[in-house]
Design a protein around this motif. Sequence first.
Motif, PDB file in Angstrom:
ATOM      1  N   LEU A  23     -40.181  -4.397   3.353  1.00  0.00           N
ATOM      2  CA  LEU A  23     -39.827  -3.005   3.602  1.00  0.00           C
ATOM      3  C   LEU A  23     -39.929  -2.186   2.318  1.00  0.00           C
ATOM      4  N   LEU A  24     -39.488  -2.757   1.211  1.00  0.00           N
ATOM      5  CA  LEU A  24     -39.619  -2.079  -0.078  1.00  0.00           C
ATOM      6  C   LEU A  24     -41.087  -1.769  -0.369  1.00  0.00           C
ATOM      7  N   GLY A  25     -41.952  -2.757  -0.127  1.00  0.00           N
ATOM      8  CA  GLY A  25     -43.378  -2.568  -0.374  1.00  0.00           C
ATOM      9  C   GLY A  25     -43.989  -1.470   0.475  1.00  0.00           C
ATOM     10  N   GLN A  26     -43.452  -1.284   1.672  1.00  0.00           N
ATOM     11  CA  GLN A  26     -43.954  -0.228   2.551  1.00  0.00           C
ATOM     12  C   GLN A  26     -43.473   1.152   2.122  1.00  0.00           C
ATOM     13  N   ARG A  27     -42.295   1.222   1.507  1.00  0.00           N
ATOM     14  CA  ARG A  27     -41.687   2.514   1.188  1.00  0.00           C
ATOM     15  C   ARG A  27     -42.004   3.010  -0.228  1.00  0.00           C
ATOM     16  N   ALA A  28     -42.162   2.093  -1.170  1.00  0.00           N
ATOM     17  CA  ALA A  28     -42.261   2.489  -2.577  1.00  0.00           C
ATOM     18  C   ALA A  28     -43.625   3.085  -2.898  1.00  0.00           C
ATOM     19  N   LYS A  29     -43.645   4.008  -3.855  1.00  0.00           N
ATOM     20  CA  LYS A  29     -44.900   4.590  -4.336  1.00  0.00           C
ATOM     21  C   LYS A  29     -45.602   3.621  -5.274  1.00  0.00           C
ATOM     22  N   ARG A  30     -46.924   3.759  -5.366  1.00  0.00           N
ATOM     23  CA  ARG A  30     -47.739   2.870  -6.214  1.00  0.00           C
ATOM     24  C   ARG A  30     -48.116   3.571  -7.511  1.00  0.00           C
ATOM     25  N   LEU A  31     -48.220   2.778  -8.554  1.00  0.00           N
ATOM     26  CA  LEU A  31     -48.707   3.263  -9.836  1.00  0.00           C
ATOM     27  C   LEU A  31     -50.198   2.995  -9.933  1.00  0.00           C
ATOM     28  N   ASP A  32     -50.961   3.972 -10.382  1.00  0.00           N
ATOM     29  CA  ASP A  32     -52.386   3.792 -10.611  1.00  0.00           C
ATOM     30  C   ASP A  32     -52.604   3.671 -12.126  1.00  0.00           C
ATOM     31  N   PRO A  33     -52.845   2.447 -12.642  1.00  0.00           N
ATOM     32  CA  PRO A  33     -52.995   2.267 -14.089  1.00  0.00           C
ATOM     33  C   PRO A  33     -54.209   2.967 -14.669  1.00  0.00           C
ATOM     34  N   THR A  34     -55.168   3.363 -13.807  1.00  0.00           N
ATOM     35  CA  THR A  34     -56.389   4.008 -14.304  1.00  0.00           C
ATOM     36  C   THR A  34     -56.218   5.518 -14.446  1.00  0.00           C
ATOM     37  N   ALA A  35     -55.124   6.065 -13.920  1.00  0.00           N
ATOM     38  CA  ALA A  35     -54.871   7.512 -14.008  1.00  0.00           C
ATOM     39  C   ALA A  35     -53.840   7.780 -15.107  1.00  0.00           C
ATOM     40  N   ASP A  36     -53.621   9.062 -15.418  1.00  0.00           N
ATOM     41  CA  ASP A  36     -52.625   9.424 -16.421  1.00  0.00           C
ATOM     42  C   ASP A  36     -51.259   8.872 -16.005  1.00  0.00           C
ATOM     43  N   LEU A  37     -50.615   8.171 -16.916  1.00  0.00           N
ATOM     44  CA  LEU A  37     -49.383   7.468 -16.580  1.00  0.00           C
ATOM     45  C   LEU A  37     -48.152   8.372 -16.612  1.00  0.00           C
ATOM     46  N   LEU A  38     -48.086   9.276 -17.578  1.00  0.00           N
ATOM     47  CA  LEU A  38     -46.885  10.086 -17.737  1.00  0.00           C
ATOM     48  C   LEU A  38     -46.551  10.909 -16.486  1.00  0.00           C
ATOM     49  N   PRO A  39     -47.509  11.624 -15.887  1.00  0.00           N
ATOM     50  CA  PRO A  39     -47.162  12.381 -14.678  1.00  0.00           C
ATOM     51  C   PRO A  39     -46.658  11.491 -13.545  1.00  0.00           C
ATOM     52  N   GLN A  40     -47.196  10.291 -13.432  1.00  0.00           N
ATOM     53  CA  GLN A  40     -46.746   9.387 -12.380  1.00  0.00           C
ATOM     54  C   GLN A  40     -45.310   8.930 -12.627  1.00  0.00           C
ATOM     55  N   LEU A  41     -44.993   8.621 -13.884  1.00  0.00           N
ATOM     56  CA  LEU A  41     -43.636   8.190 -14.212  1.00  0.00           C
ATOM     57  C   LEU A  41     -42.646   9.332 -14.034  1.00  0.00           C
ATOM     58  N   THR A  42     -43.051  10.542 -14.432  1.00  0.00           N
ATOM     59  CA  THR A  42     -42.175  11.705 -14.301  1.00  0.00           C
ATOM     60  C   THR A  42     -41.869  11.999 -12.839  1.00  0.00           C
ATOM     61  N   ALA A  43     -42.835  11.738 -11.972  1.00  0.00           N
ATOM     62  CA  ALA A  43     -42.669  12.027 -10.544  1.00  0.00           C
ATOM     63  C   ALA A  43     -42.003  10.881  -9.778  1.00  0.00           C
ATOM     64  N   ALA A  44     -41.738   9.759 -10.442  1.00  0.00           N
ATOM     65  CA  ALA A  44     -41.154   8.603  -9.755  1.00  0.00           C
ATOM     66  C   ALA A  44     -39.772   8.933  -9.194  1.00  0.00           C
ATOM     67  N   THR A  45     -39.490   8.412  -8.032  1.00  0.00           N
ATOM     68  CA  THR A  45     -38.206   8.642  -7.352  1.00  0.00           C
ATOM     69  C   THR A  45     -37.664   7.313  -6.837  1.00  0.00           C
ATOM     70  N   PRO A  46     -36.367   7.267  -6.502  1.00  0.00           N
ATOM     71  CA  PRO A  46     -35.852   6.060  -5.847  1.00  0.00           C
ATOM     72  C   PRO A  46     -36.589   5.786  -4.537  1.00  0.00           C
ATOM     73  N   VAL A  47     -36.608   4.540  -4.136  1.00  0.00           N
ATOM     74  CA  VAL A  47     -37.222   4.164  -2.866  1.00  0.00           C
ATOM     75  C   VAL A  47     -36.480   4.878  -1.736  1.00  0.00           C
ATOM     76  N   PRO A  48     -37.189   5.526  -0.807  1.00  0.00           N
ATOM     77  CA  PRO A  48     -36.513   6.224   0.300  1.00  0.00           C
ATOM     78  C   PRO A  48     -35.539   5.313   1.043  1.00  0.00           C
ATOM     79  N   ASP A  49     -34.381   5.854   1.379  1.00  0.00           N
ATOM     80  CA  ASP A  49     -33.339   5.114   2.101  1.00  0.00           C
ATOM     81  C   ASP A  49     -32.936   3.828   1.365  1.00  0.00           C
ATOM     82  N   HIS A  50     -32.836   3.928   0.036  1.00  0.00           N
ATOM     83  CA  HIS A  50     -32.536   2.722  -0.734  1.00  0.00           C
ATOM     84  C   HIS A  50     -31.136   2.183  -0.418  1.00  0.00           C
TER      85      HIS A  50
END
Length: 382
Positions: A311-338
Amino acid sequence: MNRAGRWDSAPIERRVLGVVRTLTALDRLLDVLPLLADDMRVETRFTVAAGSEFATNLTEQLHRSGAQVVAWEDVGKDFDLAISPSGNGPLHELEVPVLTLPHGAGHNKLRATETGVAEEVSGLSRTQLVHEGRVVPAVIGLSHENQLPQLRRQCPEAVPRAEVIGDPCYARLRASLPMREQYRSALGVGDRELVVVASTWGPQSAFGECGDLAKLLTAELPPDHRTALVLHPNVWTKYEQLQLETWLRTALRNDLVLVPRIRKWQAALIAADVVVTDHGSLALYAACLGKPLLLAAFGDREVVPGSPVELLGQRAKRLDPTADLLPQLTAATPVPDHQQLAEMSFREELVQHLRELIYRRLELPEPAWPARPEPVDLFTPR
């Protein structure tokens, strides 16, 4: 019964045997030992159950931890209860009752084999629990009652031995949350954002699929960020410190914190602002604590269908190591309905019940003081 001998200085009445096959098992057991704290009636010794690919230098690690170690062949009948965070190994050879605990954050992985994984839930399968028609553990500890249907499907004859005991590790993590600033201070984070990269073991892990991630993060993130890397104890055992530090040389020069092999990842997780991980137990702990989380990898083939980790794998966002990392980390949120995920994963209020269970098996009255989860140890990088 009195276990104290001629040369003892403590009034020992019972003796507990901690059974370990890997560093992970030792890490799990060290969350249970505080339940026996201050009680000089109970002595704990450790032994190594052979058979794991990840048991190299395990006896030496036990000695470094200050443990009393007994050779497997010398265990005999000198113990009253054995506690094993695994159903693997020759537990049937022991002449004392065995309590098994979940090997990680519940029972979310399929059983590992030489060629991949079996269609069996690790820790709950008949292969692990039964020997020559006999259910080996006297008690099978479950972290949540929703694991009972899995056990019933995997090994119905073992169901009468099951007890829901919660998860002492998760309980300790929860107890540590109010001290978060102390953990950050010990880590030397200051006002910086702490990114914790955590990897389980195996080819589908974050380290296996993106071994350069720590290097990328330490190179790309601005000075107001710091990165810490947590590797599964099996990764440490397989490659050892010199090899890992060689592979991580550039990241370490860029101020990467390489978290030691056991007992320190908990402090890093409490201190973290963002967690980048995979399908390991730390991912579930991080998600249930409400940490902003991104998945750098996810071993779908290793995860039990319908489990909290799936269920965690279905809900969590993915990191793309080939794209800019900082915007992805800044936008990271808790897993929905954690919070719902936590409620279906752990029964954290059962620390007292686990102690009751242990003392019941030891046939000793419980100590008068209450059983409370202790905060995890602080960690200061060298």
